[in-house]
Motif scaffolding. Structure first.
Motif, PDB file in Angstrom:
ATOM      1  N   SER A 107       1.162  -1.144  -0.041  1.00  0.00           N
ATOM      2  CA  SER A 107      -0.286   0.120   0.509  1.00  0.00           C
ATOM      3  C   SER A 107       0.933   1.384  -0.365  1.00  0.00           C
ATOM      4  CB  SER A 107      -1.020  -0.062   1.590  1.00  0.00           C
ATOM      5  OG  SER A 107      -1.003   1.070   2.037  1.00  0.00           O
ATOM      6  N   GLY A 111       1.147   4.460  -4.180  1.00  0.00           N
ATOM      7  CA  GLY A 111       0.568   5.735  -2.695  1.00  0.00           C
ATOM      8  C   GLY A 111      -0.810   5.595  -2.111  1.00  0.00           C
ATOM      9  N   LYS A 112       0.175   4.726  -0.558  1.00  0.00           N
ATOM     10  CA  LYS A 112      -0.981   4.512  -0.045  1.00  0.00           C
ATOM     11  C   LYS A 112      -1.998   4.780   0.295  1.00  0.00           C
ATOM     12  CE  LYS A 112       3.582   7.699   1.891  1.00  0.00           C
ATOM     13  NZ  LYS A 112       3.545   9.415   2.667  1.00  0.00           N
ATOM     14  N   SER A 113      -2.319   3.405  -0.579  1.00  0.00           N
ATOM     15  CA  SER A 113      -3.742   3.073  -1.151  1.00  0.00           C
ATOM     16  C   SER A 113      -3.777   2.103   0.390  1.00  0.00           C
ATOM     17  CB  SER A 113      -3.623   2.201  -2.264  1.00  0.00           C
ATOM     18  OG  SER A 113      -4.701   1.747  -2.383  1.00  0.00           O
ATOM     19  N   ASN A 114      -5.431   2.308   0.641  1.00  0.00           N
ATOM     20  CA  ASN A 114      -5.722   1.340   1.645  1.00  0.00           C
ATOM     21  C   ASN A 114      -6.551   0.316   1.128  1.00  0.00           C
ATOM     22  OD1 ASN A 114      -5.439   0.685   4.742  1.00  0.00           O
ATOM     23  ND2 ASN A 114      -7.934   1.141   4.098  1.00  0.00           N
ATOM     24  N   LEU A 116      -5.954  -1.784  -1.601  1.00  0.00           N
ATOM     25  CA  LEU A 116      -5.007  -2.289  -1.480  1.00  0.00           C
ATOM     26  C   LEU A 116      -4.531  -3.409  -0.737  1.00  0.00           C
ATOM     27  CD1 LEU A 116      -3.985  -3.040  -4.384  1.00  0.00           C
ATOM     28  CD2 LEU A 116      -2.026  -2.123  -3.742  1.00  0.00           C
ATOM     29  N   HIS A 358      -5.820  -2.088   8.644  1.00  0.00           N
ATOM     30  CA  HIS A 358      -6.266  -2.174   7.011  1.00  0.00           C
ATOM     31  C   HIS A 358      -7.494  -1.969   7.226  1.00  0.00           C
ATOM     32  CE1 HIS A 358      -2.258  -1.430   5.975  1.00  0.00           C
ATOM     33  NE2 HIS A 358      -2.201  -2.901   6.025  1.00  0.00           N
ATOM     34  N   ARG A 440      -0.737   1.577  -8.906  1.00  0.00           N
ATOM     35  CA  ARG A 440      -1.600   0.992  -8.097  1.00  0.00           C
ATOM     36  C   ARG A 440      -2.566   0.686  -8.913  1.00  0.00           C
ATOM     37  NH1 ARG A 440      -4.970   5.908  -5.254  1.00  0.00           N
ATOM     38  NH2 ARG A 440      -3.062   6.477  -5.140  1.00  0.00           N
ATOM     39  N   TYR A 444      -3.775  -2.959  -8.913  1.00  0.00           N
ATOM     40  CA  TYR A 444      -4.825  -3.866  -8.393  1.00  0.00           C
ATOM     41  C   TYR A 444      -5.594  -5.037  -9.407  1.00  0.00           C
ATOM     42  CZ  TYR A 444      -6.671  -0.277  -5.069  1.00  0.00           C
ATOM     43  OH  TYR A 444      -6.573   0.405  -4.231  1.00  0.00           O
ATOM     44  N   GLU A 506       1.596   8.540  -5.380  1.00  0.00           N
ATOM     45  CA  GLU A 506       2.979   7.561  -5.617  1.00  0.00           C
ATOM     46  C   GLU A 506       4.143   7.680  -6.946  1.00  0.00           C
ATOM     47  OE1 GLU A 506      -0.335   5.254  -8.194  1.00  0.00           O
ATOM     48  OE2 GLU A 506       0.666   4.168  -8.119  1.00  0.00           O
ATOM     49  N   ALA A 587      -1.559   4.505   5.050  1.00  0.00           N
ATOM     50  CA  ALA A 587      -2.104   4.629   4.334  1.00  0.00           C
ATOM     51  C   ALA A 587      -3.174   5.288   5.547  1.00  0.00           C
ATOM     52  CB  ALA A 587      -3.310   3.655   4.242  1.00  0.00           C
TER      53      ALA A 587
END
Lengths: 888, 119
Positions: A107, A111-114, A116, A358, A440, A444, A506, A587
């Protein structure tokens, strides 16, 4: 062995584990971590890879499929062969970003994507639940081995799995959720696991030695038995290695060592720095080697000695039990127990961190929507409690699954199912670390597609839901599913990464991960001091009041401020966010800091600004480097000048003596002879003689004063030049004639090259003549050769003037003196050769400068050698000009 | 002074080449592990195959140990890492190199950070 002894031994062992963990945690709290931090403890803790599935299951696997069991250990060995650059880099990046789990790593990179991270957590949880159930089952089965001997104990075994689960959950909560430390290290757990690793290894090696030397007749006998077993028609099908399965299993086990949540926990999160991989790089493969060395011998002996219906998975227990080796059986039982419990504990910690960071915390924060009491809410307690809840849930789910599946043998396959599942994270992880273009959307697509495929063709069929796809004859289902999931996963990851443009956050993270550097500072923030206080309040909620105040005060001090509220510089915000990420995941930390600091989201323009700042810093460095080189050069020049000055000052003192003497000698004669002249009784002849001497001495004085005057005129740049064209050959001829008056008794051989001398020079001929005479007369005066000669050479350089080299065959001038001869008052320290006042060459230099040329001493010509350089045409206007370029 | 420089360059040259070896080792090991089974799967269903695999494994562990020992010594010989011995700075495009130059300028100093692995 009495069942009570077994239970007592087991309980004593559990108590020991609790004591060790407690002791290690206390020692760490007191700062005595020296021994706990040893790379050996780290290496041993990695052995959590060898769960009960491998402790018991490897022998069963080997008796069914021969050498294929080794793939589970060989894949990790290959990974560790590359640990020096691969794993060390992973640990360094993870520690730079204060990553808390494998999900957090992926994550943070993308891009610190929660969402994911939540997806990766889902894979981890789905894969681990049956795996934990498998561990509980192995403990239950190992109890049963001893209980079945006495039917009245059977009832006691029923609840074994539950008791074990409760005990493990208690241990994990007690030692795994003590703190919300930024670096997520758990000394107590790691030390206990390292001890369990030793027990595991000792138990297995003791059993192996017993089997090879006790039951069989040493290694040669064992090899013969393995050869016989391989020939056995019953094994012919299973023992035959299949290249596709061999390759697929090596790949998937190599992937699992990197992506299993529990492995990531011990290998990356619990590592204080990447240096401990130096030892683990070879020591962990050696551990795996030792764990698998005796697997085949045990399998073969078990097959030969045990009844045909005995479970091969339990040969490790039934062999020593049947041979009456009670203590060995107890040791092996404890080894298997260790393997099962350490796996459950570390898995539960790793997954609980992931679930809490998460799933639970983001949902909780999203649901709360800024309640009035947010400022006072204790987030720390919330996160810790959600972790405890998650541990209970994970171990509980394992137990429920175990009960529901009825302890069927189908569980044995769950190890590889879990490996294949977590391997789906690998492409995104490796790609994220090595490829800046990975993004990202690709992550995904890759993780998502791999996960769905795995779910449909591997996971659900293994639970008895649905069925695996029908495959043509000859295609191995396991190898097929591993290859197809990973291939689709990687392809989707790469393709979607190529066609997607990542957002600025990201791109910054990508740069930081791939280059293994600190994340560049980003400059987008809301200004204003009043925002620091909400940040402090937020940090207090996560870390507790004291650590938060400590951190803020240290940061303020670093900025040179007093108090607790630092300026919201990009550096401070980045550090704060990363420290927070160590507790609650990147995230969530990112989202919280943005909300509290009122930070606007990052734009491409900010990204360019970061790059510009870095570029400026780079240029500044370059400039400083150049300046320091320049400085060194100047210092060297200054040193040289200083040395020259010191020498000159000594010479000047000597010269003052000399000049006084020079002026005084004629003055004394003049005074003495003028006194004589006043005597009345002098003859005319005497009178004439004395007057002549006075005249001569006065002339000497005048010449001396003329010279001094001459040089002062030349130096002040007021000398008048009368420029005309003349033939150099004539000038040299005249100079030689004029100079022959100096020490006329010496006969000089003259070596000239008349053809080259016939060049016209445009200059002040009288001045040039003066220089030539001076240099030649100098040679006549000082050349100390037996048969002196003088060589004169003229070279003309196109457009750059004329050079006249005048070389004699004397002993020349010492290197140390060469720098001084053109200075005023300088005279070589040889009184016998001192003829003049030491002004000749100084005058020559001044003349040449005023003519726009130069006179220099040429070292290494076999005698004293002077080079007179004339420009093509004299300088315009009066006075001195800089010598022309390109002259020696 | 010139002797010392020469010594330094030798040491970091050696460190680099050992780093190359550390990259080649896993690839070579993977090939040696997989290729024989692709070519002669039948040979591995016998005692000979078992002995081969375990011998390969033991030799590989010894090789990793020797390589890591040599690398540790080479790094000790270099002493504190020379920031100029970082060829990656020239590999990346503008921001990557720039960020590292930034670090080199001492704008930021984090003890956790080593220079990135040299190529």
């Amino acid at each position: 062995m009495p069942f009570e002894t077994l239970v007592a031994g087991c309980l004593a062992y559990v108590a020991l584990m609790f004591a060790v963990a407690f002791w290690a945690d206390r020692a760490a709290a007191r700062g005595r971590v020296r021994w706990l931090d040893h790379p050996l403890v780290y290496t041993l803790s990695l052995s959590v890879y060898c769960s009960a599935w491998t402790f018991y299951g490897a022998v069963g696997y080997a008796s069914r499929s021969g050498l294929e069991f080794a793939t589970i250990y060989l894949g990790p060995t290959i990974v560790f062969a590359g640990s020096w650059w691969g794993l060390r880099r992973l640990v360094r990046v993870a520690r730079t970003h204060h990553v808390t789990s494998i999900a957090d790593l992926v994550s943070a990179r993308f891009g610190k994507s929660n969402p994911l991270a939540a997806l990766v957590t889902l894979i981890g949880v789905l894969a681990a639940t049956p795996y934990i159930a498998l561990q509980l089952q192995s403990v239950r089965l190992s109890f049963e081995v001893f209980a079945t001997a006495r039917p009245e104990d059977n009832g006691a075994v029923g609840g074994t799995a539950l008791w074990v689960a409760v005990g493990l959950a208690l241990f994990t909560i007690l030692f795994g959720t003590r703190n919300l430390a930024a670096d997520e290290r758990h000394h107590g757990v790691v030390t206990a696991i390292a001890l369990e690793a030793v027990v595991k290894l000792l138990a297995f090696l003791a059993l192996g030695v017993f089997v090879v030397w006790g039951l069989a007749d040493g290694p040669a006998d064992i090899i013969a038995r393995i050869a016989r077993a391989a020939q056995d028609p019953a094994n012919a099908e299973g023992w035959q290695l299949r290249p596709d399965r061999w390759t697929a299993l090596n790949i998937v086990s190599a992937a699992a060592i990197l992506t299993l949540p529990r492995m990531f926990q011990v290998m990356v999160i619990e590592a204080a720095d990447e240096d401990r991989l130096r030892m683990a790089g070879w020591a962990f493969p050696a551990y795996l080697f030792a764990m698998s060395l005796f697997v085949l011998p045990i399998a073969v002996m078990g097959h030969e000695l045990m009844p045909a219906d005995a479970n091969p998975d339990l040969y490790v227990l039934t062999l020593p039990d049947a041979a009456g080796q009670d203590m060995l059986a107890l040791l092996v039982f404890l080894g298997g127990f260790s393997a099962a419990t350490s796996m459950v504990v570390v898995s539960a910690i790793a997954l609980a961190t992931m679930i809490s960071n998460h799933w639970l915390t983001p949902v909780w924060l999203a649901l709360r929507k800024r309640p009035a009491d947010e400022e006072t809410e204790d987030l720390r307690g919330l996160v810790l409690n959600s972790r405890r809840l998650a541990i209970l849930a994970m171990v509980g789910a394992g137990w429920v699954y175990h009960e529901a599946s009825g302890g069927s043998t189908a569980l044995a396959a769950m190890g590889l199912v879990a490996f294949t599942g977590v391997a789906q994270v690998l492409p995104a992880m490796i790609g994220g670390l090595l490829w800046r273009g990975a993004n990202r959307f690709g992550a995904y697509a890759g993780v998502g597609s791999g996960f769905l495929l795995w779910l449909v063709i591997v996971y659900l069929p293994s639970l008895g839901i649905g069925s695996p796809p029908p495959l043509p004859e000859g295609v191995d289902p396991l190898a097929f599913s591993i290859f197809i999931t990973l291939a689709v996963n990687s392809l989707a990851f790469v393709t979607c990464s190529i066609f997607w443009f990542p957002d600025p956050v990201e791109r910054l993270q990508g740069l930081s991960f791939v280059s293994a550097v600190e994340p560049p500072r980003n400059s987008s923030l809301a200004r204003g001091d009043d925002r620091a206080e909400p940040l402090l309040a937020m940090a207090r909620r996560v870390w507790g009041p004291d650590p938060a105040l400590l951190f803020f005060r240290a940061e303020a001090a670093a900025q040179g401020k007093s108090g607790y509220l630092p300026d919201l510089t990009p550096r401070f915000l980045t550090r704060l966010e990363r420290r927070l990420a160590g507790s609650i995941g990147s995230a969530t930390a990112h989202a919280m800091v943005e909300r509290a600091a009122g930070r606007t989201s990052l734009t491409v323009a900010d990204l360019m600004q970061v790059a510009d700042e870095a570029q400026r810093a780079k240029e500044e460095t370059q400039r400083l480097e150049n300046a320091s080189i320049e400085l060194a050069r100047t210092a060297r020049q200054l040193r040289e000048a200083n040395e020259k000055l010191t020498a000159l000052s000594v010479q000047k003192d000597a010269f003052l003596d000399q000049i006084s003497h020079e002026l005084r000698t004629p003055m004394t004669s003049i005074r003495a002879f003028s006194e004589f002249l006043s005597e009345p009784d002098l003859t005319d002849e005497e009178r004439r003689k004395f007057a002549g001497i006075i005249h001569e001495e006065a002339g000497r004085l005048t010449r001396l004063l003329d010279n001094l005057l001459d040089i002062s005129v030349l130096e002040s740049g007021q000398a008048q030049l009368s420029v005309s064209a003349s033939n150099l050959h004539d000038l040299i001829g005249r100079a030689l004639t004029a100079a022959s008056a100096t020490r006329p008794e010496r006969v000089f051989g003259i070596d000239r090259d008349p053809i080259s001398e016939h060049v016209p020079v445009i200059t002040d001929a009288d001045r040039l003549l003066q220089v030539l005479i001076n240099v030649i007369a100098n040679s006549r005066k000082y050349c100390d050769a037996e048969r002196p000669w003088l060589r004169i050479r003229v070279t003309r350089r196109d457009g750059a003037g004329t050079q006249i080299d005048i070389v004699d065959n004397g002993s020349g001038i010492d290197a140390g003196q060469q720098a001084l001869i053109f200075e005023k008052f300088s005279r070589l320290n040889d009184p016998a050769r001192a003829g003049g006042a030491g002004l000749g060459l100084a005058i020559c230099r001044e003349i040449m400068l005023s003519l726009g040329g130069e006179i220099s001493y040429l070292p290494g010509q076999g005698g004293a050698a002077f080079r007179i350089s004339l420009p093509a045409r004299p300088p315009v206007g009066r006075g001195r000009v800089a010598p022309p370029e390109g002259q020696a | 002074m010139p002797e010392r420089r020469l010594f330094l360059e030798r040491a970091s040259f050696r460190r680099r080449r050992l780093g190359d070896a550390a990259r080649v080792l896993p690839v070579a090991a993977a090939l040696l592990l997989l290729l024989p089974v692709w070519w002669l799967p039948r040979a591995f269903a016998s005692a000979g195959g078992v002995i081969w695999i375990f011998a390969f494994w033991a030799v590989l562990i010894v090789l990793i140990w020797l390589l890591h020992r040599a690398l540790i010594r080479a790094e000790a010989a270099i002493g504190t890492a020379d920031p100029r011995a970082d060829p990656e700075a020239d590999r990346q495009g503008h921001p990557g190199a720039a960020a590292r130059a930034d670090r080199r300028a001492g704008a930021r100093s984090d003890p956790d950070q080593d220079p990135p692995d040299a190529l």
